[in-house]
Design a protein around this motif. Structure first.
Motif, PDB file in Angstrom:
ATOM      1  N   ALA A 132      26.732  51.286  37.945  1.00  0.00           N
ATOM      2  CA  ALA A 132      26.627  52.451  38.833  1.00  0.00           C
ATOM      3  C   ALA A 132      26.220  53.698  38.045  1.00  0.00           C
ATOM      4  CB  ALA A 132      27.952  52.678  39.550  1.00  0.00           C
ATOM      5  N   GLN A 133      26.819  53.876  36.852  1.00  0.00           N
ATOM      6  CA  GLN A 133      26.475  55.052  36.039  1.00  0.00           C
ATOM      7  C   GLN A 133      25.011  55.018  35.616  1.00  0.00           C
ATOM      8  OE1 GLN A 133      29.408  54.527  32.961  1.00  0.00           O
ATOM      9  NE2 GLN A 133      30.733  56.143  33.755  1.00  0.00           N
ATOM     10  N   ILE A 134      24.577  53.853  35.114  1.00  0.00           N
ATOM     11  CA  ILE A 134      23.189  53.741  34.661  1.00  0.00           C
ATOM     12  C   ILE A 134      22.248  53.891  35.847  1.00  0.00           C
ATOM     13  CG2 ILE A 134      21.515  52.208  33.568  1.00  0.00           C
ATOM     14  CD1 ILE A 134      23.626  53.394  31.677  1.00  0.00           C
ATOM     15  N   GLN A 135      22.663  53.312  36.983  1.00  0.00           N
ATOM     16  CA  GLN A 135      21.850  53.433  38.194  1.00  0.00           C
ATOM     17  C   GLN A 135      21.656  54.908  38.549  1.00  0.00           C
ATOM     18  OE1 GLN A 135      20.769  50.540  40.176  1.00  0.00           O
ATOM     19  NE2 GLN A 135      19.344  52.156  40.752  1.00  0.00           N
ATOM     20  N   GLU A 136      22.723  55.674  38.426  1.00  0.00           N
ATOM     21  CA  GLU A 136      22.631  57.094  38.761  1.00  0.00           C
ATOM     22  C   GLU A 136      21.636  57.800  37.837  1.00  0.00           C
ATOM     23  OE1 GLU A 136      26.330  59.190  38.446  1.00  0.00           O
ATOM     24  OE2 GLU A 136      25.287  61.090  38.816  1.00  0.00           O
ATOM     25  N   LEU A 137      21.737  57.515  36.528  1.00  0.00           N
ATOM     26  CA  LEU A 137      20.791  58.108  35.584  1.00  0.00           C
ATOM     27  C   LEU A 137      19.370  57.681  35.924  1.00  0.00           C
ATOM     28  CD1 LEU A 137      22.631  57.651  32.172  1.00  0.00           C
ATOM     29  CD2 LEU A 137      22.431  59.707  33.547  1.00  0.00           C
ATOM     30  N   ALA A 138      19.198  56.382  36.197  1.00  0.00           N
ATOM     31  CA  ALA A 138      17.857  55.871  36.484  1.00  0.00           C
ATOM     32  C   ALA A 138      17.313  56.503  37.762  1.00  0.00           C
ATOM     33  CB  ALA A 138      17.900  54.353  36.605  1.00  0.00           C
ATOM     34  N   ASP A 139      18.175  56.646  38.774  1.00  0.00           N
ATOM     35  CA  ASP A 139      17.726  57.263  40.024  1.00  0.00           C
ATOM     36  C   ASP A 139      17.228  58.670  39.773  1.00  0.00           C
ATOM     37  OD1 ASP A 139      18.255  55.074  41.479  1.00  0.00           O
ATOM     38  OD2 ASP A 139      20.190  55.760  42.256  1.00  0.00           O
ATOM     39  N   GLN A 140      17.964  59.400  38.921  1.00  0.00           N
ATOM     40  CA  GLN A 140      17.597  60.792  38.646  1.00  0.00           C
ATOM     41  C   GLN A 140      16.300  60.890  37.867  1.00  0.00           C
ATOM     42  OE1 GLN A 140      19.466  63.962  38.423  1.00  0.00           O
ATOM     43  NE2 GLN A 140      21.388  63.418  39.406  1.00  0.00           N
ATOM     44  N   GLY A 142      29.128  43.868  34.281  1.00  0.00           N
ATOM     45  CA  GLY A 142      28.743  45.009  35.102  1.00  0.00           C
ATOM     46  C   GLY A 142      28.321  46.222  34.286  1.00  0.00           C
ATOM     47  N   LEU A 143      27.646  45.970  33.149  1.00  0.00           N
ATOM     48  CA  LEU A 143      27.229  47.058  32.260  1.00  0.00           C
ATOM     49  C   LEU A 143      25.708  47.097  32.140  1.00  0.00           C
ATOM     50  CD1 LEU A 143      29.650  46.330  29.284  1.00  0.00           C
ATOM     51  CD2 LEU A 143      29.976  48.015  31.075  1.00  0.00           C
ATOM     52  N   ALA A 144      25.200  48.225  31.684  1.00  0.00           N
ATOM     53  CA  ALA A 144      23.785  48.317  31.356  1.00  0.00           C
ATOM     54  C   ALA A 144      23.598  49.442  30.348  1.00  0.00           C
ATOM     55  CB  ALA A 144      22.945  48.580  32.606  1.00  0.00           C
ATOM     56  N   THR A 145      22.415  49.470  29.717  1.00  0.00           N
ATOM     57  CA  THR A 145      22.112  50.495  28.717  1.00  0.00           C
ATOM     58  C   THR A 145      20.847  51.214  29.132  1.00  0.00           C
ATOM     59  OG1 THR A 145      23.141  49.284  26.910  1.00  0.00           O
ATOM     60  CG2 THR A 145      21.417  50.841  26.311  1.00  0.00           C
TER      61      THR A 145
END
Lengths: 529, 179
Positions: free
Chosen positions: A497-505, A474-477
């Motif tokens: 979820a954290q990376i998704q949030e950054l990507a969404d922004q 459940g990780l990404a970079t």
């Protein structure tokens, strides 16, 4: 606008005709450069010649050796001095209203014209000889990316008198001061002598120790006594016992290495000052024997990297490097040019980071990364441990290995296992990131912990990466791409979820599909999606 | 590793999605790229296998030691040449959106790359001899970063022309030095 796109980045000054400013007089470099070259090469000749003479002399006779070495040294000094004299004769420079020009070359005359508005940095440096003579080497940087270090220092005047150098520096950097002067000119940091004690904590100290041992063997070898050190050690061991010899020897080597590290640090950072100057420039001045002065336009700063090498981190120290465009290649960015603050107490480093980044830096507080990141690092450590144990078993299975060697190897293996586990936990707990309206911050690393704070507007590309192993945890970079520094600044192993949030922004806004009638028709590729 | 996988599968099912949710770019590569990839793989293996076979036929005592690896490499090469390009074709996608160039590649190492229009500095179209034979081209979009290049390596010739022309127009019209 039919020009090829690569010209769009270099400014319009290239295409200006060379008229109107042809009246500025051509000037010469300082003639004392010839003397400096002669002295430098005499030094080289002595350093190289003495061991050669001794080496050849011990095989034949001193007379024969000198008969070979002296003419050789004379030839070297003569050719070098003559070359530099010709270079001095043939080099002219001038500064016009719009350009800096240099003509040089013997067989092929080259003429370099640099538009003054493209100048981003003017650096003065002077090694000890130049300083005695009151001369400086002046290097002009344009902030061009690509092509490595040579391109970033487009034009060099070596040497000019110090006063002339300072006048040129002032003149070339003194552009539209009025508009950009939002923050006051003042000193940001000054050298403290006690900072030098951080220097031996670096891993470099080990490297220096290894080099010192190598040099000792090399020097004894020049005198034809290559086995001298081994024999001395064996004699000492015979009288005092191995334990004591190894302990004292290690201590001695480490002390000498530490002293060397301190000496290097002193030479590089003595009299260090970091100034914010008017017109939005940062300037680092430092150096004991060679004095260096690096200036940097604040407009080019894309972020700051607070680096904590393991030893320094344990002692509460950090170094500050700037992430700026046009500082040259990666190799250069890692060394002196980009360092704004040498290893200094963490509080000082944080203060500098806040100064350079500005007010938004106060909003940064890092979010830790999930447990999966630790599991991933423990797995890597697991592979290392497996290799270590297999290596030890292999040694055991090899047959007649003395017991003390097996025991020693076992101790080493255990130490390395503990170290790799410790490293895994430390590396995982160091991971973190933060996103504020203006900044992206990311921290990673254990042996070299690096906390990067980037201005979001300086980020010129994005990449999200997810390997199959990351997916299962459940990780990404997420990688932020900049035109500055190392070019890629990743947020490693955040939760999806954290990376998704950054990507969404950051990314999703860029990915809106094309509307109707935009441009010359949307290409729709081959097969249907 | 097996039990770790089971553990994370259980935990993962309860918690959160495992894949980053970014919509896939709309376009596949031109289907002729499969032929190009096959040809490259085949050539790569041929470089290894041909000398082995020639030497194996010439040097009779060592024949078995040369032809066996050649045969193994041949089988592996055949399988990969047939299977991999089809696979790659499924996982490579690209798109030029209103504001960016967007690609996605890989499956085991999945990677989504975005180069915003306003940061693009150069657009290069290259066609190697082998690519020309298959009627495809590579469009490389470069930004000011050494790490920022985005390559679309498998467009039909006229698609590549159109994309690079369009991108050149857009980036020329964008002010600033894109750093």
């Amino acid at each position: 606008m039919s020009a090829p796109p690569e010209l769009s980045g270099t400014g319009p000054a290239h295409r200006e005709p060379a008229t109107a400013d042809d009246d500025a007089p051509w000037q010469r470099l300082d003639v004392r450069t010839v003397a400096v070259t002669a002295v430098v090469f005499t030094g080289i000749a002595v350093l190289g010649g003495v061991p050669t003479t001794i080496g050849v002399g011990s095989a034949t006779s001193v007379g024969t050796a000198l008969a070979w070495v002296l003419p050789g040294a004379g030839l070297l000094i003569g050719v070098a001095t003559l070359t530099d004299y010709v270079r001095w004769r043939r080099t002219r420079y001038r500064v016009t209203a719009t350009h800096v020009e240099v003509r040089t070359g013997v067989l092929f005359t080259s003429r370099l014209r640099l538009a003054r508005e493209r100048i981003r940095a003017v650096d003065l440096s002077a090694h000890i000889l130049l300083r005695w003579l009151g001369l400086v080497r002046l290097a002009v940087g344009t902030g061009e990316q690509g092509g490595g270090g040579a391109a970033s220092q487009a034009l060099v005047l070596n040497p000019v008198p110090r006063g002339e150098g300072e006048r040129l520096q002032e003149m070339l950097l003194d552009r539209d001061v009025a508009g950009s002067d939002s923050r006051d000119a003042r000193r940001l940091a000054t050298w403290r002598a006690r900072w030098v004690w951080y220097a031996p904590l670096s891993l470099w100290t080990m490297g220096i120790a290894a080099v010192l041992i190598g040099v000792a063997f090399q020097v004894t070898d020049w005198f034809g006594r290559g086995d001298l050190i081994v024999r001395v050690v064996l004699d000492l061991a015979a009288t005092h016992g191995w334990g004591r010899v190894i302990a004292v020897g290690l201590l001695l080597v480490l002390v000498v290495a530490a002293v060397t590290a301190i000496a290097f640090q002193l030479e590089a950072w003595w009299d260090y000052r970091l100034d914010r100057e008017r017109g939005g420039m940062l300037r680092v001045r430092r150096g004991l024997l060679t004095s260096r002065s690096v200036s940097l336009e604040e407009d080019r700063i894309r972020g700051v990297d607070m680096v904590e090498p393991l030893g320094g981190r344990l002692a509460g120290a950090a170094r500050v490097q700037v992430v700026a465009t046009g500082l040259g290649s990666q190799a250069e960015a890692q060394t002196g040019l980009s360092t704004l603050l040498p290893l200094a107490p963490r509080a000082v480093a944080q203060q500098i980071v806040r100064e350079i980044i500005g007010p938004p830096a106060h909003e940064v507080s890092l979010h830790p990364h999930p447990r999966g990141a630790l599991i991933r690092r423990l797995r890597w450590a697991g592979w290392i441990i497996l290799a270590l144990v297999l290596g030890w078993v292999g040694l055991f299975a090899l047959g007649p290995v003395p017991v003390w060697a097996l025991a020693g190897a076992a101790v080493l293996v255990v130490v390395l296992i503990v170290a790799s586990l410790r490293h895994a936990y430390d590396a995982a707990s160091n991971l973190g990131h933060a996103l504020t309206p203006a900044l992206l911050a990311s921290r990673r690393g254990s042996i070299r912990r690096s906390t990067v704070v980037l201005h979001r507007e300086g980020i010129i590309g994005w990449q999200v990466r997810q390997s199959i192993f990351q997916r299962r945890l459940g990780l990404a970079t997420l990688v932020a791409v900049t035109a500055a520094g190392r070019g890629r600044y990743p947020v490693v192993d955040g939760s999806v979820a954290q990376i998704q949030e950054l990507a969404d922004q950051e990314m999703v806004g860029l990915l809106a599909p094309r509307g109707e009638g935009s441009g010359a028709g949307a290409p729709d590729g081959g097969a249907p999606g | 590793m097996g039990e770790a996988r089971a553990a994370t599968d259980q935990a993962g099912a309860a918690r959160e999605p495992e894949v980053v949710n970014l919509r896939p770019p709309s376009n596949r590569y031109d289907s002729r790229v499969v032929g190009w990839w096959r040809a490259r793989l085949a050539l790569g293996f041929a470089v290894v296998i041909t000398p082995l076979v020639i030497l194996g036929l010439l040097i009779s005592p060592a024949r078995i030691w040369l032809l066996t690896p050649a045969a193994i490499a041949g089988v592996i090469g055949l399988v990969l040449t047939v299977a991999l390009p089809t696979w790659w074709y499924r996982v490579h996608r690209w798109e030029v959106t209103e504001r960016a160039v967007y690609t996605r590649t890989g499956y085991f190492w999945q990677s989504w790359r975005v180069a915003p229009m306003s940061r693009i500095q150069t657009v290069d179209t290259t066609r190697g001899p082998l690519q020309r034979a298959f009627g495809i081209a590579t469009v490389t979009v470069t930004t000011a970063s050494s790490a920022g290049a985005v390559a679309i390596a498998g467009l039909a010739h006229d698609d590549a022309e159109r994309v690079s022309h369009e991108l050149t127009l857009i980036t020329d019209a964008t002010p600033g030095d894109a750093t």
